[in-house]
Design a protein around this motif. Structure first.
Motif, PDB file in Angstrom:
ATOM      1  N   THR A  26      41.103  37.252  32.871  1.00 40.07           N
ATOM      2  CA  THR A  26      40.615  37.964  31.683  1.00 40.07           C
ATOM      3  C   THR A  26      40.857  37.179  30.392  1.00 40.07           C
ATOM      4  O   THR A  26      40.494  37.637  29.315  1.00 40.07           O
ATOM      5  N   ILE A  27      41.515  36.008  30.522  1.00 38.00           N
ATOM      6  CA  ILE A  27      41.874  35.266  29.312  1.00 38.00           C
ATOM      7  C   ILE A  27      40.856  34.167  29.032  1.00 38.00           C
ATOM      8  O   ILE A  27      40.591  33.309  29.876  1.00 38.00           O
ATOM      9  N   ASP A  28      40.287  34.211  27.827  1.00 31.89           N
ATOM     10  CA  ASP A  28      39.275  33.245  27.398  1.00 31.89           C
ATOM     11  C   ASP A  28      39.986  31.993  26.876  1.00 31.89           C
ATOM     12  O   ASP A  28      40.738  32.057  25.909  1.00 31.89           O
ATOM     13  N   VAL A  29      39.771  30.862  27.551  1.00 29.63           N
ATOM     14  CA  VAL A  29      40.428  29.613  27.126  1.00 29.63           C
ATOM     15  C   VAL A  29      39.402  28.610  26.574  1.00 29.63           C
ATOM     16  O   VAL A  29      39.714  27.431  26.426  1.00 29.63           O
ATOM     17  N   ALA A  58      36.851  26.297  37.377  1.00 27.85           N
ATOM     18  CA  ALA A  58      35.832  26.656  36.391  1.00 27.85           C
ATOM     19  C   ALA A  58      34.455  26.091  36.735  1.00 27.85           C
ATOM     20  O   ALA A  58      33.522  26.225  35.969  1.00 27.85           O
ATOM     21  N   ILE A  59      34.356  25.424  37.888  1.00 27.60           N
ATOM     22  CA  ILE A  59      33.030  25.038  38.381  1.00 27.60           C
ATOM     23  C   ILE A  59      32.654  26.069  39.444  1.00 27.60           C
ATOM     24  O   ILE A  59      33.408  26.276  40.407  1.00 27.60           O
ATOM     25  N   LEU A  60      31.554  26.737  39.226  1.00 23.90           N
ATOM     26  CA  LEU A  60      31.143  27.790  40.151  1.00 23.90           C
ATOM     27  C   LEU A  60      30.052  27.260  41.080  1.00 23.90           C
ATOM     28  O   LEU A  60      29.119  26.588  40.643  1.00 23.90           O
ATOM     29  N   GLU A  61      30.207  27.582  42.362  1.00 23.40           N
ATOM     30  CA  GLU A  61      29.186  27.228  43.345  1.00 23.40           C
ATOM     31  C   GLU A  61      28.324  28.478  43.545  1.00 23.40           C
ATOM     32  O   GLU A  61      28.815  29.485  44.071  1.00 23.40           O
ATOM     33  N   TYR A  77      32.200  28.709  31.451  1.00 27.90           N
ATOM     34  CA  TYR A  77      32.668  28.233  30.143  1.00 27.90           C
ATOM     35  C   TYR A  77      33.811  29.060  29.567  1.00 27.90           C
ATOM     36  O   TYR A  77      34.524  28.612  28.686  1.00 27.90           O
ATOM     37  N   MET A  78      34.036  30.252  30.050  1.00 29.03           N
ATOM     38  CA  MET A  78      35.177  31.051  29.559  1.00 29.03           C
ATOM     39  C   MET A  78      36.516  30.464  30.043  1.00 29.03           C
ATOM     40  O   MET A  78      37.535  30.557  29.378  1.00 29.03           O
TER      41      MET A  78
END
Lengths: 102, 392
Positions: A26-29, A58-61, A77-78
Motif C-alpha cells: 500500500t506504500i507508494d515509493v 515492480a516488473i509485472l508479467e 510505477y507505484m
C-alpha cells in the motif's frame, strides 16, 4: 511529508513496531525515482530477465492473449524505486531510461 | 534465605540464576569475567535452565540479547570497559526497541592508556543511551538490584533495558556475605510475564523499522516518558522488594543528612568510604552529610532536591571525567543542572576521585569535607573540578 494528520506520540506503538505487517503493497515509493524504466514492447523477447532481477517485484508479467507469445511486461510505477537494474540487465535494450519529470 | 560468601561478580551471576534468566550471551572481559564464567557453570551443571550463547564479541552479545528479548526471553549479560562501549551501538537499539534486558557492568577504565583497573568512564559513556543505570555499593545490593532491575525493566510503564553497575575490583572481586533468595520466591516478585512487543509467528509484527522525519521524534519522546515513569516504578519496586525480602535501599540514600549544612554526593563503592569520612569529619565538628546516588538514569531530581533543602554547599565525587566539559564530573554536571534550574542558593563543587583506580582514602574524603566547610564559610568557590589524589 504527508498531507494527512499524523498520529501523536501517545498513539504510536511502543518501540516503533509495525503491527499491520505486509503493508509494503500500500506504500507508494514512486517519489524515490529520478529516472524511470520504460519498456519498448516491440523490442522485448520475453526473456524475463527484468522480471527476475527487479529487487522490488515492480516488473509485472501480464498474461494477454492478444500480446506476442501470450504475455507482456509492465512496470508497476507505484512500487518501482528507479534503481535501473532492469534497464542494465535487459540483453536487447528493450528498456529505456527516461528522466522523471513532475 | 541461604547465606553465601560471594564476590560481587558471583552475586550478580547468582541473581541472574535466581531470576530464572532464559538467555545469557556473554564475552569475557576483565573485571566482569568471573560473572560470565559463573553463569556458564550454572548452565553447564544444570542449576540454571538457560541458553548460554558463546559469542565472538560484546557487540554480538548485545545483539544476541536483543534477539532473545525480542522473542520474550528474560535476557542477561555481564561486561565492562571496552566491552561495554563495543556494545553501545546495540544498546541504543535495545532501548529504542524497548526491550527489557538487564546487564551487569563491572565498571573499568577505558583505554588509552590501557587500564584494566576500575573507574566509571565506561558507564559514563552510556549516560544518554536510554538504559536505566543503577550504581550499587555492596555485593548484597548488587544481587538485590539485578532482581529489582528486571522488575522495573519489564514493567509495562517502562520497557527499557537496565544496567546494574558495580565498581571493577573494588566490588567485583571482593567477597562479602550475601543472602540469596530461593528462585520460587524471586519469581513471586518478578513473575514471568511478557508485556512488551515480541516476535511471534502466530501474531507477526515488524521490529527494527525506519523512523523517518515524520516519526522518529515521537518514538524518542516515548523513551523519555518511559524514563520518567521508571523513576516512580524503581521506587515502587524497591519498596515491594523490602516488603517481601526485608532489604530496601531507596533510589537515593541519605546518610546523616538531617542536620547537615554541607553535603557530599557519591555513588558506588566509594560511597562507603565517604560514609566513614562523614563520621570522621563530624568528629571534627563539620556538619556534613552524604547522599548516595543509587539510580543515575533516570536522574532522581525531585528526591535529590528534597535532600539538599537547606544545604549551602554540595560536593560531588565523580569516578569519571567528562573531558572538556564545563565540569569534569558527569554526575556533577547533572547536579549542577538541578541546582541551576531549581535550587539557586546551593553551591556546587565538583571532585574527581579514583580515576584508573587511584586509591581513595578516608582522609582524602575528610579533606573534601573540610574544603566544602571552608567554602560554606566564605572561601572562594573553585570554578574547576578538583582532582583528588592527582600528582602535581
Amino acid at each position: 511529508m504527508s498531507m494527512t494528520k499524523l498520529p501523536g506520540w501517545r498513539e504510536l506503538p511502543e518501540g516503533a513496531v509495525v503491527r499491520d505487517v505486509g503493508n509494503t503493497e500500500t506504500i507508494d515509493v514512486s517519489g524515490w525515482r529520478v529516472f524511470k524504466p520504460v519498456i519498448i514492447d516491440e523490442k522485448c523477447t520475453r526473456c524475463r530477465l527484468c522480471w527476475i532481477y527487479c529487487p522490488d517485484g515492480a516488473i509485472l508479467e501480464v498474461v494477454d492473449e492478444k500480446a506476442r507469445m501470450g504475455k507482456r511486461y509492465e512496470v508497476d510505477y507505484m512500487h518501482c524505486k528507479g534503481c535501473g537494474i532492469c534497464w542494465r540487465e535487459c540483453p536487447v535494450n528493450a528498456i529505456e531510461w527516461v528522466p522523471e519529470e513532475r | 534465605m541461604p547465606r553465601l560468601a560471594l564476590t560481587t561478580n558471583y552475586a550478580v551471576a547468582h541473581a541472574a540464576k535466581d531470576s530464572d534468566v532464559d538467555v545469557v550471551a556473554a564475552y569475557p572481559i576483565t573485571p566482569s569475567t568471573p560473572a560470565a564464567e559463573k553463569l556458564a557453570e550454572f548452565v553447564a551443571n544444570g542449576e540454571m535452565d538457560a541458553e548460554y550463547i558463546h559469542v565472538e564479541s560484546e557487540h554480538s552479545a548485545a545483539s544476541a540479547l536483543v534477539g532473545a528479548s525480542a522473542t520474550g526471553a528474560r535476557a542477561f549479560t555481564v561486561t565492562a570497559s571496552q566491552g561495554l562501549i563495543y556494545m553501545s551501538e546495540v544498546l541504543y537499539i535495545a532501548s529504542g526497541l524497548r526491550l527489557p534486558m538487564v546487564l551487569g557492568v563491572a565498571s573499568r577504565a577505558l583505554s588509552a592508556p590501557l587500564s584494566i583497573w576500575g573507574d566509571m568512564h565506561d558507564i559514563a559513556s552510556l549516560r544518554d543511551a536510554g538504559l536505566m543505570i543503577y550504581f550499587v555499593s555492596s555485593a548484597q545490593e548488587a544481587y538485590d538490584t539485578v532482581i529489582q532491575a528486571f522488575k522495573v525493566a519489564e514493567d509495562p510503564r517502562v520497557h527499557l533495558p537496565a544496567i546494574v553497575d558495580y565498581d571493577g575490583f573494588v566490588l567485583s572481586h571482593v567477597t562479602e556475605p550475601v543472602e540469596t533468595i530461593e528462585r520460587e520466591e524471586v519469581l513471586k516478585y518478578i513473575p514471568k510475564s511478557i508485556t512488551w512487543n515480541v516476535l511471534n509467528p502466530k501474531k507477526p509484527i515488524s521490529i527494527g523499522t525506519v523512523g523517518d522525519p515524520d516519526y522518529y521524534y515521537e518514538f524518542k519522546y516515548q523513551q523519555q516518558v518511559a524514563m520518567e515513569n521508571a523513576l516512580k516504578v524503581a521506587e515502587e519496586a524497591d519498596r515491594e522488594f523490602e516488603r517481601m525480602f526485608g532489604r530496601g535501599y531507596g533510589i537515593i540514600e541519605p546518610y546523616r543528612m538531617d542536620d547537615a549544612e554541607i553535603a557530599m554526593i557519591a555513588y558506588g563503592a566509594h560511597a562507603g568510604t565517604a560514609r566513614v569520612a562523614v563520621d570522621k569529619a563530624r568528629e571534627k565538628g563539620i556538619k556534613v552529610g552524604l547522599v548516595r546516588l543509587r539510580l543515575w538514569r533516570p536522574f532522581p531530581s525531585e528526591q535529590l532536591k528534597k535532600l539538599l533543602e537547606g544545604i549551602s554547599v554540595v560536593g560531588v565525587l565523580d569516578r569519571a571525567m567528562a573531558l572538556g566539559g564545563p565540569l569534569q564530573g558527569p554526575v556533577a554536571l547533572d547536579v549542577g543542572t538541578l541546582i541551576a534550574t531549581r535550587m539557586p542558593d546551593v553551591r556546587l563543587v565538583s571532585f574527581t576521585i579514583g580515576i584508573g583506580q587511584r586509591d581513595v582514602r578516608v582522609e582524602d574524603l575528610v579533606r573534601v569535607a573540610e574544603m566544602l566547610d571552608e567554602i560554606s564559610k566564605g572561601k572562594e568557590i573553585p570554578m574547576k573540578t578538583i582532582p583528588i589524589g592527582l600528582r602535581e
